[in-house]
Design a protein around this motif. Structure first.
Motif, PDB file in Angstrom:
ATOM      1  N   ARG A 160       0.856  -1.191   0.000  1.00  0.00           N
ATOM      2  CA  ARG A 160       0.000   0.000   0.000  1.00  0.00           C
ATOM      3  C   ARG A 160       0.890   1.239   0.000  1.00  0.00           C
ATOM      4  N   ASN A 161       0.357   2.330  -0.485  1.00  0.00           N
ATOM      5  CA  ASN A 161       1.095   3.581  -0.415  1.00  0.00           C
ATOM      6  C   ASN A 161       1.133   4.081   1.025  1.00  0.00           C
ATOM      7  N   VAL A 162       2.314   4.475   1.477  1.00  0.00           N
ATOM      8  CA  VAL A 162       2.496   5.000   2.834  1.00  0.00           C
ATOM      9  C   VAL A 162       3.073   6.410   2.735  1.00  0.00           C
ATOM     10  N   VAL A 163       2.504   7.297   3.527  1.00  0.00           N
ATOM     11  CA  VAL A 163       2.861   8.723   3.464  1.00  0.00           C
ATOM     12  C   VAL A 163       3.551   9.160   4.749  1.00  0.00           C
ATOM     13  N   VAL A 164       4.558  10.017   4.584  1.00  0.00           N
ATOM     14  CA  VAL A 164       5.191  10.714   5.712  1.00  0.00           C
ATOM     15  C   VAL A 164       4.993  12.202   5.448  1.00  0.00           C
ATOM     16  N   CYS A 165       4.372  12.892   6.407  1.00  0.00           N
ATOM     17  CA  CYS A 165       4.113  14.314   6.190  1.00  0.00           C
ATOM     18  C   CYS A 165       4.405  15.123   7.443  1.00  0.00           C
ATOM     19  N   ALA A 166       4.820  16.366   7.237  1.00  0.00           N
ATOM     20  CA  ALA A 166       5.020  17.284   8.357  1.00  0.00           C
ATOM     21  C   ALA A 166       3.666  17.600   8.969  1.00  0.00           C
ATOM     22  N   SER A 167       3.610  17.614  10.296  1.00  0.00           N
ATOM     23  CA  SER A 167       2.332  17.839  10.965  1.00  0.00           C
ATOM     24  C   SER A 167       2.535  18.509  12.317  1.00  0.00           C
ATOM     25  N   ALA A 168       1.901  19.664  12.477  1.00  0.00           N
ATOM     26  CA  ALA A 168       1.951  20.361  13.760  1.00  0.00           C
ATOM     27  C   ALA A 168       0.972  19.775  14.758  1.00  0.00           C
ATOM     28  N   GLY A 191       2.067  22.061   8.577  1.00  0.00           N
ATOM     29  CA  GLY A 191       3.045  22.549   9.532  1.00  0.00           C
ATOM     30  C   GLY A 191       4.461  22.333   9.026  1.00  0.00           C
ATOM     31  N   ALA A 192       5.423  22.601   9.904  1.00  0.00           N
ATOM     32  CA  ALA A 192       6.837  22.429   9.569  1.00  0.00           C
ATOM     33  C   ALA A 192       7.347  21.119  10.153  1.00  0.00           C
ATOM     34  N   TRP A 193       8.410  20.598   9.567  1.00  0.00           N
ATOM     35  CA  TRP A 193       8.942  19.315  10.018  1.00  0.00           C
ATOM     36  C   TRP A 193       9.371  19.337  11.477  1.00  0.00           C
ATOM     37  N   GLN A 194       9.924  20.476  11.921  1.00  0.00           N
ATOM     38  CA  GLN A 194      10.353  20.530  13.320  1.00  0.00           C
ATOM     39  C   GLN A 194       9.190  20.519  14.303  1.00  0.00           C
ATOM     40  N   GLN A 195       7.961  20.736  13.798  1.00  0.00           N
ATOM     41  CA  GLN A 195       6.780  20.685  14.650  1.00  0.00           C
ATOM     42  C   GLN A 195       6.270  19.257  14.841  1.00  0.00           C
ATOM     43  N   GLY A 196       6.781  18.342  14.034  1.00  0.00           N
ATOM     44  CA  GLY A 196       6.366  16.943  14.135  1.00  0.00           C
ATOM     45  C   GLY A 196       6.006  16.365  12.781  1.00  0.00           C
ATOM     46  N   TRP A 197       5.730  15.068  12.753  1.00  0.00           N
ATOM     47  CA  TRP A 197       5.334  14.432  11.493  1.00  0.00           C
ATOM     48  C   TRP A 197       4.507  13.166  11.758  1.00  0.00           C
ATOM     49  N   ALA A 234       7.018  17.532  18.361  1.00  0.00           N
ATOM     50  CA  ALA A 234       7.992  18.580  18.042  1.00  0.00           C
ATOM     51  C   ALA A 234       9.408  18.159  18.430  1.00  0.00           C
ATOM     52  N   LEU A 235      10.378  18.655  17.683  1.00  0.00           N
ATOM     53  CA  LEU A 235      11.777  18.347  17.936  1.00  0.00           C
ATOM     54  C   LEU A 235      12.309  19.147  19.119  1.00  0.00           C
ATOM     55  N   SER A 236      13.577  18.929  19.437  1.00  0.00           N
ATOM     56  CA  SER A 236      14.219  19.611  20.555  1.00  0.00           C
ATOM     57  C   SER A 236      14.198  21.123  20.346  1.00  0.00           C
ATOM     58  N   ASN A 237      14.237  21.861  21.450  1.00  0.00           N
ATOM     59  CA  ASN A 237      14.304  23.312  21.364  1.00  0.00           C
ATOM     60  C   ASN A 237      15.536  23.727  20.558  1.00  0.00           C
ATOM     61  N   ASN A 238      15.393  24.766  19.770  1.00  0.00           N
ATOM     62  CA  ASN A 238      16.469  25.360  18.970  1.00  0.00           C
ATOM     63  C   ASN A 238      16.830  24.553  17.724  1.00  0.00           C
ATOM     64  N   VAL A 239      16.187  23.393  17.502  1.00  0.00           N
ATOM     65  CA  VAL A 239      16.482  22.593  16.315  1.00  0.00           C
ATOM     66  C   VAL A 239      15.440  22.864  15.234  1.00  0.00           C
ATOM     67  N   SER A 240      15.914  23.166  14.040  1.00  0.00           N
ATOM     68  CA  SER A 240      15.011  23.407  12.909  1.00  0.00           C
ATOM     69  C   SER A 240      15.356  22.446  11.773  1.00  0.00           C
ATOM     70  N   VAL A 241      14.372  22.179  10.915  1.00  0.00           N
ATOM     71  CA  VAL A 241      14.563  21.259   9.789  1.00  0.00           C
ATOM     72  C   VAL A 241      14.113  21.949   8.508  1.00  0.00           C
ATOM     73  N   THR A 242      14.943  21.869   7.491  1.00  0.00           N
ATOM     74  CA  THR A 242      14.595  22.425   6.184  1.00  0.00           C
ATOM     75  C   THR A 242      14.633  21.309   5.152  1.00  0.00           C
ATOM     76  N   ALA A 243      13.536  21.154   4.431  1.00  0.00           N
ATOM     77  CA  ALA A 243      13.467  20.133   3.377  1.00  0.00           C
ATOM     78  C   ALA A 243      13.702  20.809   2.035  1.00  0.00           C
ATOM     79  N   GLY A 244      14.557  20.204   1.225  1.00  0.00           N
ATOM     80  CA  GLY A 244      14.836  20.767  -0.092  1.00  0.00           C
ATOM     81  C   GLY A 244      13.576  20.911  -0.931  1.00  0.00           C
ATOM     82  N   GLY A 245      13.452  22.061  -1.571  1.00  0.00           N
ATOM     83  CA  GLY A 245      12.276  22.305  -2.398  1.00  0.00           C
ATOM     84  C   GLY A 245      11.012  22.568  -1.608  1.00  0.00           C
TER      85      GLY A 245
END
Length: 204
Positions: free
Chosen positions: A93-101, A113-119, A142-153
């Protein structure tokens, strides 16, 4: 001489009506608590060295903590992506991973949401591209304080086909505001393979 003895000497000198400033330079140098033209007293120098040692230890601790947080968070997303690919093959089956606040909120699950907010990791049983309670396989807050994630594109949604292929080739950069030199990168190939790139990345 201890600080206590120095204080007693100075107190006694005041009681007997003479100042240590009138002591000869030769004798003054023998009293570590007396400031001479040579610079700091031994007591003052010891205090300064202690303060510097504490400050350096704290700075090193902050750097190590930042690096550990970035590495740990990068491993978590890498693990979720690898898990999603494995489940797409196992379930055909198709499985999805998505950023989710709202990944930890069952009442308002959605891919936004943004990746650092959760997924979220969910199997898209009905093919609508949106998660529902029964479809969720794994979630992360959500990830650790002060950690940010940027996804290409600006990618915020990744779908693995039932053959394990990813619909996007993405590079994720993890950065820490506490230490810009502690960045880490993981990459996802269109084949579905996810890898942690060696070494750190300078995010400054």
């Amino acid at each position: 001489f201890t600080l206590q003895r120095c204080l007693l000497i100075m107190k006694a000198s005041n009681q007997f009506g003479f100042s240590l400033h009138h002591v000869s330079a030769r004798r003054a140098r023998r009293l570590p608590c007396v400031r001479t033209n040579a610079g700091f007293t031994l007591v003052e120098l010891a205090i300064v060295i202690t303060i510097l040692a504490i400050a350096m230890a704290m700075a090193a601790g902050n750097v190590n903590t930042a690096r550990a947080q970035v590495l740990n968070d990068a491993r978590k997303l890498k693990s979720s992506l690898a898990y999603a690919r494995s489940e797409s093959l196992n379930r055909t089956r198709n499985v999805v991973v998505c950023a989710s606040a709202t990944a930890m909120d069952d009442a308002s699950l959605k891919c936004a949401g943004a990746w650092q907010q959760g997924w979220l990791v969910f199997v898209d049983e009905d093919g609508d591209g949106s998660p529902s309670g029964g479809e969720v396989l794994r979630r992360h807050g959500a990830l650790s304080n002060n950690v940010s994630v940027t996804a290409g594109g600006g990618v915020s949604n990744i779908e693995f086909s039932f053959r394990g292929f990813s619909d996007s080739a993405v590079e994720f950069s993890f950065c820490s505001a506490a230490d810009p030199t502690a960045g880490r990168t993981i990459s996802l190939a269109s084949s579905g393979r996810v890898m942690k790139q060696p070494g750190t990345v300078d995010c400054s």
